[in-house]
Write a protein that holds these residues in place. Structure first.
Motif, PDB file in Angstrom:
ATOM      1  N   PRO A 157       0.844  -1.200   0.000  1.00 40.99           N
ATOM      2  CA  PRO A 157       0.000   0.000   0.000  1.00 40.99           C
ATOM      3  C   PRO A 157       0.878   1.248   0.000  1.00 40.99           C
ATOM      4  O   PRO A 157       1.969   1.263   0.577  1.00 40.99           O
ATOM      5  N   ARG A 158       0.398   2.288  -0.657  1.00 34.24           N
ATOM      6  CA  ARG A 158       1.171   3.525  -0.740  1.00 34.24           C
ATOM      7  C   ARG A 158       0.924   4.352   0.521  1.00 34.24           C
ATOM      8  O   ARG A 158       0.105   5.262   0.546  1.00 34.24           O
ATOM      9  N   THR A 159       1.649   4.028   1.567  1.00 34.44           N
ATOM     10  CA  THR A 159       1.523   4.709   2.850  1.00 34.44           C
ATOM     11  C   THR A 159       2.921   5.065   3.355  1.00 34.44           C
ATOM     12  O   THR A 159       3.918   4.482   2.898  1.00 34.44           O
ATOM     13  N   PRO A 160       3.022   6.006   4.300  1.00 35.65           N
ATOM     14  CA  PRO A 160       4.344   6.384   4.827  1.00 35.65           C
ATOM     15  C   PRO A 160       5.118   5.200   5.409  1.00 35.65           C
ATOM     16  O   PRO A 160       6.344   5.156   5.318  1.00 35.65           O
ATOM     17  N   GLU A 161       4.415   4.227   6.004  1.00 31.83           N
ATOM     18  CA  GLU A 161       5.122   3.124   6.648  1.00 31.83           C
ATOM     19  C   GLU A 161       5.775   2.167   5.656  1.00 31.83           C
ATOM     20  O   GLU A 161       6.643   1.384   6.033  1.00 31.83           O
ATOM     21  N   THR A 162       5.381   2.218   4.377  1.00 35.69           N
ATOM     22  CA  THR A 162       5.996   1.346   3.370  1.00 35.69           C
ATOM     23  C   THR A 162       7.028   2.072   2.514  1.00 35.69           C
ATOM     24  O   THR A 162       7.643   1.466   1.631  1.00 35.69           O
ATOM     25  N   LEU A 163       7.213   3.361   2.747  1.00 36.42           N
ATOM     26  CA  LEU A 163       8.065   4.176   1.880  1.00 36.42           C
ATOM     27  C   LEU A 163       9.447   3.592   1.683  1.00 36.42           C
ATOM     28  O   LEU A 163       9.963   3.509   0.570  1.00 36.42           O
ATOM     29  N   TRP A 164      10.067   3.149   2.797  1.00 36.20           N
ATOM     30  CA  TRP A 164      11.473   2.713   2.709  1.00 36.20           C
ATOM     31  C   TRP A 164      11.626   1.350   2.053  1.00 36.20           C
ATOM     32  O   TRP A 164      12.749   0.897   1.829  1.00 36.20           O
ATOM     33  N   LEU A 165      10.519   0.696   1.744  1.00 33.88           N
ATOM     34  CA  LEU A 165      10.564  -0.516   0.923  1.00 33.88           C
ATOM     35  C   LEU A 165      10.196  -0.191  -0.520  1.00 33.88           C
ATOM     36  O   LEU A 165      10.731  -0.792  -1.458  1.00 33.88           O
ATOM     37  N   ARG A 166       9.293   0.765  -0.711  1.00 40.43           N
ATOM     38  CA  ARG A 166       8.890   1.134  -2.071  1.00 40.43           C
ATOM     39  C   ARG A 166      10.018   1.805  -2.854  1.00 40.43           C
ATOM     40  O   ARG A 166       9.985   1.872  -4.079  1.00 40.43           O
ATOM     41  N   ILE A 167      11.040   2.278  -2.138  1.00 39.11           N
ATOM     42  CA  ILE A 167      12.236   2.811  -2.806  1.00 39.11           C
ATOM     43  C   ILE A 167      12.866   1.740  -3.699  1.00 39.11           C
ATOM     44  O   ILE A 167      13.525   2.034  -4.700  1.00 39.11           O
ATOM     45  N   PHE A 168      12.636   0.447  -3.356  1.00 35.66           N
ATOM     46  CA  PHE A 168      13.219  -0.663  -4.121  1.00 35.66           C
ATOM     47  C   PHE A 168      12.307  -1.126  -5.255  1.00 35.66           C
ATOM     48  O   PHE A 168      12.558  -2.168  -5.865  1.00 35.66           O
ATOM     49  N   GLN A 176       7.272   7.391  -7.450  1.00 33.95           N
ATOM     50  CA  GLN A 176       6.380   7.921  -6.420  1.00 33.95           C
ATOM     51  C   GLN A 176       7.093   7.990  -5.068  1.00 33.95           C
ATOM     52  O   GLN A 176       6.967   8.982  -4.341  1.00 33.95           O
ATOM     53  N   ALA A 177       7.835   6.938  -4.745  1.00 37.83           N
ATOM     54  CA  ALA A 177       8.549   6.899  -3.468  1.00 37.83           C
ATOM     55  C   ALA A 177       9.598   8.012  -3.398  1.00 37.83           C
ATOM     56  O   ALA A 177       9.748   8.681  -2.369  1.00 37.83           O
ATOM     57  N   ILE A 178      10.318   8.214  -4.496  1.00 35.95           N
ATOM     58  CA  ILE A 178      11.333   9.269  -4.531  1.00 35.95           C
ATOM     59  C   ILE A 178      10.688  10.638  -4.359  1.00 35.95           C
ATOM     60  O   ILE A 178      11.190  11.493  -3.619  1.00 35.95           O
ATOM     61  N   ASN A 179       9.553  10.863  -5.008  1.00 38.79           N
ATOM     62  CA  ASN A 179       8.851  12.143  -4.874  1.00 38.79           C
ATOM     63  C   ASN A 179       8.385  12.377  -3.438  1.00 38.79           C
ATOM     64  O   ASN A 179       8.370  13.513  -2.961  1.00 38.79           O
ATOM     65  N   GLU A 180       7.995  11.307  -2.765  1.00 39.23           N
ATOM     66  CA  GLU A 180       7.586  11.436  -1.361  1.00 39.23           C
ATOM     67  C   GLU A 180       8.765  11.859  -0.491  1.00 39.23           C
ATOM     68  O   GLU A 180       8.625  12.675   0.424  1.00 39.23           O
TER      69      GLU A 180
END
Length: 296
Positions: A157-168, A176-180
């Motif tokens: 899910p696109r939430t703050p808690e997954t950000l550091w995994l979505r970078i991959f 999207q993760a980089i823009n966040e």
């Protein structure tokens, strides 16, 4: 080459973000075998950062674990290779506990986390990996005895808690993760850290002689992060120069800097440009107490 550069980025990422939570080792050699684990993590009893800032990554890092990030979905052979390394680590973990006359429960054994930008139904079926009610969508667990999970980044899910995994992730997911991250406050140390890593990754790709189409697309994704990092570096350089000027003027006016003078440097640097410039011109004639009253 592309795989090597991605591995380098992944290792730097986990070193930067998990070191405050415990010990991180990259290229950790499997005991007794000529094989290496990408990232080995051992948690600390007293983390030095707020774990909430790392979201799911902090939840993962509560136990010793192996991280095996893939730029493309791994095949069955690559999954087996990861499991092979895990089993050797667990065996060595249990031998060490036995030597120290300690008891290790099944739930305390190291866990393997395979991070992949996507995971097909076929791969998940072959690995007998299933979703857990206790974890977010996109995190699949193999049978309990295997102590392994597969993280399908594109399903998180696109939430703050997954950000550091979505970078991959890849493509839109990663962009999207980089823009966040770019949207973080410019003084947030996490922003500076990840932008530097992403910028280094981009530079490494461009410096290599073998740039494939996928690499060109990745370079485009990383370009904004690079520009932000470049601007931040310039800004920090200017700020450092301004701080040095203020410190030198205070030393020239009052001698060595004591704690009271050190504490007013930051408020001085926060002045609007015109007030800051005017103060520098007046500094040689201001009295110490007058200056302290104004900025303390």
């Amino acid at each position: 080459m592309s795989r090597t550069l991605f591995d380098q980025f992944a290792k730097q990422f986990f070193e930067a973000f998990l070191s405050p939570l415990g010990e991180v080792k990259t290229n950790f050699e499997v005991p007794g075998e000529p094989r290496f684990i990408d990232i080995w993590f051992s948690p600390s009893n007293q983390p030095s950062v707020n774990t909430e800032e790392l979201g799911v990554l902090a939840s993962i890092a509560t136990l010793p674990c192996l991280f095996e990030p893939f730029r493309n979905q791994p095949n069955s052979s690559e999954v087996r290779s990861c499991l092979y390394k895990l089993f050797h680590v667990i065996a060595d973990f249990q031998r060490q506990a036995k030597r120290e006359e300690e008891t290790v429960s099944e739930d305390e054994l190291p866990r393997l986390w395979i991070i992949t930008p996507s995971a097909s139904d076929d791969l998940l079926a072959k690995a007998c990996a299933v979703q857990s009610e206790d974890w977010l969508t996109g995190i699949y667990f193999l049978p309990k005895v295997l102590r392994t999970a597969i993280i399908a980044v594109n399903q998180l899910p696109r939430t703050p808690e997954t950000l550091w995994l979505r970078i991959f992730g890849k493509g839109v997911i990663q962009k999207q993760a980089i823009n966040e991250v770019i949207g973080f406050d410019v003084d947030d140390p996490r922003r500076s850290t990840i932008l530097k890593l992403l910028a280094t990754w981009k530079i490494s790709i461009e410096a290599s002689n073998l740039v494939e189409q996928e690499d060109r697309e990745l370079i485009m994704t990383l370009s904004q992060a690079y520009l932000e990092w470049e601007q931040e570096t310039q800004r920090r350089g200017i700020e450092q120069g301004q701080r040095q000027v203020v410190e030198n003027l205070l030393k020239a006016r009052f001698g060595e800097l004591d704690q009271q003078l050190v504490e007013i440097i930051e408020p001085i640097l926060q002045l609007p440009p015109q007030e800051y410039a005017a103060l520098l011109l007046q500094l040689s004639s201001l009295q110490r107490q007058e200056l302290l009253r104004r900025f303390s």
